[in-house]
Scaffold this active site. Structure first.
Site, PDB file in Angstrom:
ATOM      1  N   SER A  67       0.592  -1.588   0.144  1.00 49.87           N
ATOM      2  CA  SER A  67       0.099  -0.181  -0.188  1.00 49.87           C
ATOM      3  C   SER A  67       1.051   1.573   0.017  1.00 49.87           C
ATOM      4  O   SER A  67       1.801   1.081   0.192  1.00 49.87           O
ATOM      5  CB  SER A  67      -0.811   0.029   0.837  1.00 49.87           C
ATOM      6  OG  SER A  67      -1.754  -0.773   1.260  1.00 49.87           O
TER       7      SER A  67
HETATM    8  N1  SAH Z   1      -1.210  -4.689   3.983  1.00 47.30           N
HETATM    9  C1  SAH Z   1      -0.661  -5.270   2.855  1.00 47.30           C
HETATM   10  C2  SAH Z   1      -1.102  -4.748   2.120  1.00 47.30           C
HETATM   11  C3  SAH Z   1      -1.979  -5.692   0.580  1.00 47.30           C
HETATM   12  S1  SAH Z   1      -2.363  -5.864  -0.594  1.00 47.30           S
HETATM   13  C4  SAH Z   1       0.775  -5.025   2.923  1.00 47.30           C
HETATM   14  O1  SAH Z   1       0.943  -3.894   4.013  1.00 47.30           O
HETATM   15  O2  SAH Z   1       1.345  -4.785   1.651  1.00 47.30           O
HETATM   16  C5  SAH Z   1      -4.016  -6.648   0.237  1.00 47.30           C
HETATM   17  C6  SAH Z   1      -3.123  -8.143   0.539  1.00 47.30           C
HETATM   18  O3  SAH Z   1      -4.570  -8.851   0.682  1.00 47.30           O
HETATM   19  C7  SAH Z   1      -3.093  -9.597  -0.813  1.00 47.30           C
HETATM   20  O4  SAH Z   1      -2.133  -9.556  -0.383  1.00 47.30           O
HETATM   21  C8  SAH Z   1      -4.138  -9.583  -1.297  1.00 47.30           C
HETATM   22  O5  SAH Z   1      -4.073 -11.471  -1.740  1.00 47.30           O
HETATM   23  C9  SAH Z   1      -5.034 -10.013   0.277  1.00 47.30           C
HETATM   24  N2  SAH Z   1      -6.355 -10.266   0.836  1.00 47.30           N
HETATM   25  C10 SAH Z   1      -7.226 -10.410  -0.533  1.00 47.30           C
HETATM   26  N3  SAH Z   1      -8.468 -11.199   0.217  1.00 47.30           N
HETATM   27  C11 SAH Z   1      -8.759 -11.726   1.221  1.00 47.30           C
HETATM   28  C12 SAH Z   1      -9.215 -12.238   1.875  1.00 47.30           C
HETATM   29  N4  SAH Z   1     -10.646 -12.584   1.457  1.00 47.30           N
HETATM   30  N5  SAH Z   1      -8.340 -13.037   3.303  1.00 47.30           N
HETATM   31  C13 SAH Z   1      -7.222 -12.478   3.468  1.00 47.30           C
HETATM   32  N6  SAH Z   1      -6.083 -11.765   2.439  1.00 47.30           N
HETATM   33  C14 SAH Z   1      -6.608 -11.695   1.245  1.00 47.30           C
END
Ligand code: SAH
Length: 225
Positions: A67
């Site tokens: 993010s």
């Molecule tokens: N918090 C992260 C942001 C990653 S982007 C950071 O600091 O880098 C969002 C993430 O959510 C992705 O890795 C995606 O695979 C995950 N995601 C999407 N749907 C999800 C779900 N139902 N349960 C768990 N993770 C999920």
């Protein structure tokens, strides 16, 4: 150079990034201090080393993103973390957001649905520093009933709706910070759970997140044959 090395150049760029975040309206110095302590460049591919401290999201593996720092600061500020609070994060991704929460002293439980990304958490380079951060492979829509209730919940993917099971796992008086809506933009909401199980809603800015998807994903499905 070791990509995990935190040089004076990195530290200087990080301090400048904190000023950028202040200018954009982030005012919680505890959040800025935590982010200033964490080497964001260690959470992404070394190819991004020169631009790791720009206020931008970057691709990580498996079509996912780390993010934007502004978004991390914004969501963290809304969470008002106090030491030892139990916090559930949905969407581990690069582990950067989870590390910010751990640095603030929360007991962090973070879930990732992509097997490949979850497997990478086993090599988490700050493992020995943050004993208060635990990783789970699963579907965030289910939450973590075994560890519930949580003081706070943060969702870091675009939720198509407010997941009812997660709401159930929130303590009364606790809150969830969640970007909701399908499509290109999401509304950032803070939902406070009331004693009678209902919740009050506060609306903040619009953001853009990768989608929150149901079920677990196994990396094999994403490999080219
Ligand atoms: N918090 C992260 C942001 C990653 S982007 C950071 O600091 O880098 C969002 C993430 O959510 C992705 O890795 C995606 O695979 C995950 N995601 C999407 N749907 C999800 C779900 N139902 N349960 C768990 N993770 C999920």
């Amino acid at each position: 150079m070791n990509i995990n090395e935190d040089t004076y150049r990195h530290k200087g760029l990080r301090k400048k990034l904190m000023d950028v975040l202040r200018e954009k309206g982030i005012s919680d110095e505890a959040v800025l201090n935590a982010m200033n302590n964490i080497p964001r460049h260690s959470f992404m591919d070394s190819a991004f080393d020169n631009i790791a401290y720009e206020d931008r999201a970057f691709p990580i593996s498996d079509g996912q993103t780390i993010s934007q720092p502004y978004t991390v600061a914004y969501q963290t500020q809304l969470l008002q973390i106090k030491r030892n609070e139990k916090v559930l994060e949905i969407g581990t991704g690069s582990i950067y957001q989870a590390t910010v929460l751990a640095e603030l002293g929360a007991k962090v439980f973070t879930i990732e649905r992509q097997k490949n990304l979850f497997d990478k958490t086993k090599q988490y380079i700050f493992k020995s520093k943050y004993h208060n951060l635990k990783f789970f492979y699963g579907d965030g829509f289910e939450g973590l009933p075994t560890y519930a209730p949580f003081d706070k919940v943060i969702i870091t993917a675009a939720a198509p709706f407010i997941p009812p099971k997660i709401m159930q796992q929130l303590k009364s008086g606790g809150f969830m910070v969640i970007p909701v809506d399908e499509g290109l933009q999401q509304r950032m909401l803070r939902l406070t759970k009331n004693d009678d199980g209902t919740y009050s809603e506060e609306l903040f800015e619009n953001f853009s997140f990768v989608p929150m998807l149901t079920g677990k994903a196994n990396s094999i499905l994403h490999k080219k044959v």
